[in-house]
Design a protein around this motif. Structure first.
Motif, PDB file in Angstrom:
ATOM      1  N   GLN A  26       9.711   9.095   1.595  1.00  0.00           N
ATOM      2  CA  GLN A  26       9.244   7.558   1.828  1.00  0.00           C
ATOM      3  C   GLN A  26       9.746   6.703   0.934  1.00  0.00           C
ATOM      4  OE1 GLN A  26       5.184   8.258   2.732  1.00  0.00           O
ATOM      5  NE2 GLN A  26       5.510   7.190   4.799  1.00  0.00           N
ATOM      6  N   ASP A  27      10.057   7.394  -0.245  1.00  0.00           N
ATOM      7  CA  ASP A  27      10.286   6.353  -1.388  1.00  0.00           C
ATOM      8  C   ASP A  27      11.545   5.424  -1.243  1.00  0.00           C
ATOM      9  OD1 ASP A  27      11.964   8.496  -1.230  1.00  0.00           O
ATOM     10  OD2 ASP A  27      11.811   8.979  -3.416  1.00  0.00           O
ATOM     11  N   ASP A  28      12.540   5.707  -0.822  1.00  0.00           N
ATOM     12  CA  ASP A  28      13.785   4.971  -0.520  1.00  0.00           C
ATOM     13  C   ASP A  28      13.541   4.066   0.854  1.00  0.00           C
ATOM     14  OD1 ASP A  28      14.928   5.587  -2.882  1.00  0.00           O
ATOM     15  OD2 ASP A  28      16.222   7.358  -1.883  1.00  0.00           O
ATOM     16  N   ILE A  29      12.892   4.836   1.765  1.00  0.00           N
ATOM     17  CA  ILE A  29      12.837   4.061   3.102  1.00  0.00           C
ATOM     18  C   ILE A  29      11.659   2.707   2.888  1.00  0.00           C
ATOM     19  CG2 ILE A  29      11.458   4.174   5.349  1.00  0.00           C
ATOM     20  CD1 ILE A  29      12.040   7.279   5.228  1.00  0.00           C
ATOM     21  N   VAL A  30      10.631   2.839   2.045  1.00  0.00           N
ATOM     22  CA  VAL A  30       9.859   1.856   1.767  1.00  0.00           C
ATOM     23  C   VAL A  30      10.593   0.788   0.882  1.00  0.00           C
ATOM     24  CG1 VAL A  30       7.639   1.105   0.774  1.00  0.00           C
ATOM     25  CG2 VAL A  30       7.797   3.097   2.111  1.00  0.00           C
ATOM     26  N   ALA A  31      11.371   1.145  -0.070  1.00  0.00           N
ATOM     27  CA  ALA A  31      11.932   0.391  -0.756  1.00  0.00           C
ATOM     28  C   ALA A  31      13.087  -0.444  -0.215  1.00  0.00           C
ATOM     29  CB  ALA A  31      12.753   1.254  -2.035  1.00  0.00           C
TER      30      ALA A  31
ATOM     31  N   ILE B  83      11.859  16.081   9.657  1.00  0.00           N
ATOM     32  CA  ILE B  83      10.434  16.094   9.205  1.00  0.00           C
ATOM     33  C   ILE B  83      10.300  14.812   8.236  1.00  0.00           C
ATOM     34  CG2 ILE B  83       8.849  17.431   7.770  1.00  0.00           C
ATOM     35  CD1 ILE B  83      10.229  20.034   8.670  1.00  0.00           C
ATOM     36  N   ILE B  84       9.140  14.071   8.294  1.00  0.00           N
ATOM     37  CA  ILE B  84       8.917  13.013   7.637  1.00  0.00           C
ATOM     38  C   ILE B  84       7.732  13.523   6.635  1.00  0.00           C
ATOM     39  CG2 ILE B  84       7.596  10.859   7.695  1.00  0.00           C
ATOM     40  CD1 ILE B  84       8.282  10.244  10.547  1.00  0.00           C
ATOM     41  N   LEU B  85       7.828  13.109   5.359  1.00  0.00           N
ATOM     42  CA  LEU B  85       6.806  13.607   4.514  1.00  0.00           C
ATOM     43  C   LEU B  85       5.946  12.534   4.153  1.00  0.00           C
ATOM     44  CD1 LEU B  85       9.175  15.365   1.684  1.00  0.00           C
ATOM     45  CD2 LEU B  85       7.815  16.382   3.559  1.00  0.00           C
ATOM     46  N   ALA B  86       4.908  12.657   4.842  1.00  0.00           N
ATOM     47  CA  ALA B  86       4.221  11.423   5.145  1.00  0.00           C
ATOM     48  C   ALA B  86       2.980  11.457   4.154  1.00  0.00           C
ATOM     49  CB  ALA B  86       3.237  11.489   6.470  1.00  0.00           C
ATOM     50  N   CYS B  87       3.499  11.636   2.775  1.00  0.00           N
ATOM     51  CA  CYS B  87       2.510  11.255   1.470  1.00  0.00           C
ATOM     52  C   CYS B  87       3.511  10.977   0.219  1.00  0.00           C
ATOM     53  CB  CYS B  87       1.678  12.639   1.195  1.00  0.00           C
ATOM     54  SG  CYS B  87       0.873  12.600  -0.174  1.00  0.00           S
ATOM     55  N   THR B  88       3.280  10.136  -0.332  1.00  0.00           N
ATOM     56  CA  THR B  88       4.050   9.632  -1.320  1.00  0.00           C
ATOM     57  C   THR B  88       4.076  10.540  -2.558  1.00  0.00           C
ATOM     58  OG1 THR B  88       2.381   8.103  -2.153  1.00  0.00           O
ATOM     59  CG2 THR B  88       4.074   7.148  -0.633  1.00  0.00           C
TER      60      THR B  88
ATOM     61  N   LEU C  72       0.910  -1.288   0.137  1.00  0.00           N
ATOM     62  CA  LEU C  72       0.088  -0.130   0.065  1.00  0.00           C
ATOM     63  C   LEU C  72       0.932   1.264  -0.131  1.00  0.00           C
ATOM     64  CD1 LEU C  72      -2.806  -0.847   2.674  1.00  0.00           C
ATOM     65  CD2 LEU C  72      -2.629  -1.392  -0.013  1.00  0.00           C
ATOM     66  N   ALA C  73       1.196   1.652  -1.289  1.00  0.00           N
ATOM     67  CA  ALA C  73       2.136   2.969  -1.170  1.00  0.00           C
ATOM     68  C   ALA C  73       1.263   3.958  -0.998  1.00  0.00           C
ATOM     69  CB  ALA C  73       2.890   2.860  -2.610  1.00  0.00           C
ATOM     70  N   CYS C  74       0.382   4.090  -0.016  1.00  0.00           N
ATOM     71  CA  CYS C  74      -0.129   5.334   0.021  1.00  0.00           C
ATOM     72  C   CYS C  74      -0.550   5.406   1.606  1.00  0.00           C
ATOM     73  CB  CYS C  74      -1.840   4.916  -0.398  1.00  0.00           C
ATOM     74  SG  CYS C  74      -3.105   6.226  -0.063  1.00  0.00           S
ATOM     75  N   ASN C  75      -0.481   6.633   2.040  1.00  0.00           N
ATOM     76  CA  ASN C  75      -0.374   7.005   3.598  1.00  0.00           C
ATOM     77  C   ASN C  75      -1.813   6.670   4.191  1.00  0.00           C
ATOM     78  OD1 ASN C  75       2.450   7.759   5.171  1.00  0.00           O
ATOM     79  ND2 ASN C  75       2.362   8.358   2.879  1.00  0.00           N
TER      80      ASN C  75
ATOM     81  N   GLY D 154       1.433  15.744   6.065  1.00  0.00           N
ATOM     82  CA  GLY D 154       0.719  14.958   5.448  1.00  0.00           C
ATOM     83  C   GLY D 154      -0.636  15.360   4.996  1.00  0.00           C
ATOM     84  N   THR D 155      -1.377  14.573   4.420  1.00  0.00           N
ATOM     85  CA  THR D 155      -2.887  14.799   3.993  1.00  0.00           C
ATOM     86  C   THR D 155      -3.633  14.961   5.374  1.00  0.00           C
ATOM     87  OG1 THR D 155      -3.779  12.595   3.925  1.00  0.00           O
ATOM     88  CG2 THR D 155      -2.595  13.796   1.775  1.00  0.00           C
ATOM     89  N   ARG D 156      -4.916  15.566   5.204  1.00  0.00           N
ATOM     90  CA  ARG D 156      -5.770  15.631   6.466  1.00  0.00           C
ATOM     91  C   ARG D 156      -5.874  14.252   7.031  1.00  0.00           C
ATOM     92  NH1 ARG D 156      -8.779  19.732   3.516  1.00  0.00           N
ATOM     93  NH2 ARG D 156      -8.369  21.920   4.430  1.00  0.00           N
ATOM     94  N   GLY D 157      -6.348  13.378   6.034  1.00  0.00           N
ATOM     95  CA  GLY D 157      -6.835  12.047   6.344  1.00  0.00           C
ATOM     96  C   GLY D 157      -5.482  11.378   7.239  1.00  0.00           C
ATOM     97  N   THR D 158      -4.452  11.604   6.989  1.00  0.00           N
ATOM     98  CA  THR D 158      -3.426  10.646   7.454  1.00  0.00           C
ATOM     99  C   THR D 158      -2.991  11.352   8.884  1.00  0.00           C
ATOM    100  OG1 THR D 158      -2.171  10.335   5.402  1.00  0.00           O
ATOM    101  CG2 THR D 158      -0.741  10.507   7.340  1.00  0.00           C
ATOM    102  N   VAL D 159      -3.066  13.009   8.795  1.00  0.00           N
ATOM    103  CA  VAL D 159      -2.723  13.383  10.212  1.00  0.00           C
ATOM    104  C   VAL D 159      -3.979  13.184  11.025  1.00  0.00           C
ATOM    105  CG1 VAL D 159      -2.898  15.793  11.172  1.00  0.00           C
ATOM    106  CG2 VAL D 159      -1.484  15.435   9.047  1.00  0.00           C
ATOM    107  N   ASN D 160      -5.127  13.106  10.575  1.00  0.00           N
ATOM    108  CA  ASN D 160      -6.363  12.970  11.636  1.00  0.00           C
ATOM    109  C   ASN D 160      -6.262  11.574  12.066  1.00  0.00           C
ATOM    110  OD1 ASN D 160      -7.264  15.631  11.229  1.00  0.00           O
ATOM    111  ND2 ASN D 160      -8.712  15.306   9.829  1.00  0.00           N
TER     112      ASN D 160
END
Length: 277
Positions: free
Chosen positions: A217-222, A190-195, A73-76, A124-130
């Protein structure tokens, strides 16, 4: 069934997951992959928990049906609101032997290595933050780390309209960065919590003080996937290695291909899929 060789499935509600997919392919080029973007129903960020869960499950099951025993799931938003329920309630009963992984835990597992002040920012997006998923996951691995969050609702539209590096994006990048840093002066990571957000890194750095690490997150997830396959040879052994890459979208393939090439860095030729199962 579209693909007869077993593949790694990569899913996102739209385009952002292609930044993760690009990094995965760079580190694991020999595997077969199917990328699915649910562009016809994007964005997910402001939808209800139940809707996000249902959409994500439909996409995961579609990838399972295409012979993908492992799905990322490459989606926060999907990782925050659907992953745990799918792992705990769906896989054991309906799909034993299949695996679904997200993007939040791999990021939470390593963030403590990048902060000296023990204060970390999450954008991140509102959904991820909330969802507060990052607060819970980081607390699990690093209970002494304080997490400060900032939602950035304009960043995804800027990126998807290919305006993210234009001067007009400066206002929204500067505003959200300033709002985050005003919440705690000790943030040093700072984490960029949106791909989607790795495409904004050059612009974000223009407004960041020196000494703050910026984690995409690209290299972290890979890297996490490389480690996972090494630790789980029973999964890795199922996967085909013919370097096949296929792209599917629930939206307009022509529109998808035009934008996807920006995220993936290569020409993309996709096919449309109806996700109503």
């Amino acid at each position: 069934m579209i693909n007869t060789q077993q593949s790694i499935g990569v899913f996102d509600s739209g385009y952002g997951g292609l930044t993760v997919f690009k990094s995965i392919v760079n580190k694991l080029p020999d595997y077969n992959y199917i990328y699915l973007g649910d562009n016809g129903r994007a964005p997910y960020g402001d939808r209800s928990f139940d809707t996000i869960y249902q959409y994500t499950l439909e996409c995961v099951e579609w990838l399972f049906a295409q012979n993908c025993p492992l799905v990322i799931l490459a989606c926060n938003t999907a990782s925050a609101k659907a992953l745990r329920s799918i792992q705990q309630n769906i896989l054991p009963n309906k799909y034993p032997g299949y695996r679904v992984l997200g993007v939040i835990r791999p990021t939470a597992e390593i963030v403590g290595d990048f902060t000296k002040s023990n204060v970390v920012g999450v954008m991140g997006t509102r959904g991820t933050v909330n969802s507060e998923s990052y607060l819970m996951e980081i607390d699990h691995f690093f209970p002494n780390v304080k997490v400060v969050q900032q939602s950035c609702p304009m960043w995804v539209p800027l990126i998807e309209n290919n305006e993210h590096l234009e001067p007009g994006a400066d206002y929204f990048v500067k505003e959200y960065v300033a709002e985050l840093l005003a919440k705690d002066a000790h943030i040093d990571c700072i984490i960029l919590a949106c791909t989607h957000y790795p495409l904004l890194i050059p612009k974000i750095k223009e407004f960041l003080p020196n000494g703050i690490d910026l984690l995409g997150q690209d290299d972290i997830v890979a890297d996490s996937l490389v480690s996972y396959l090494e630790r789980h040879p029973e999964i890795a052994g199922q996967l085909g290695k013919a370097a096949i890459r296929a792209f599917y979208t629930s939206g307009d393939p022509r529109a998808f291909d035009a934008s996807a090439s920006i995220f993936f860095g290569e020409t993309v030729n996709s096919n449309r899929v109806d996700l109503k199962l």
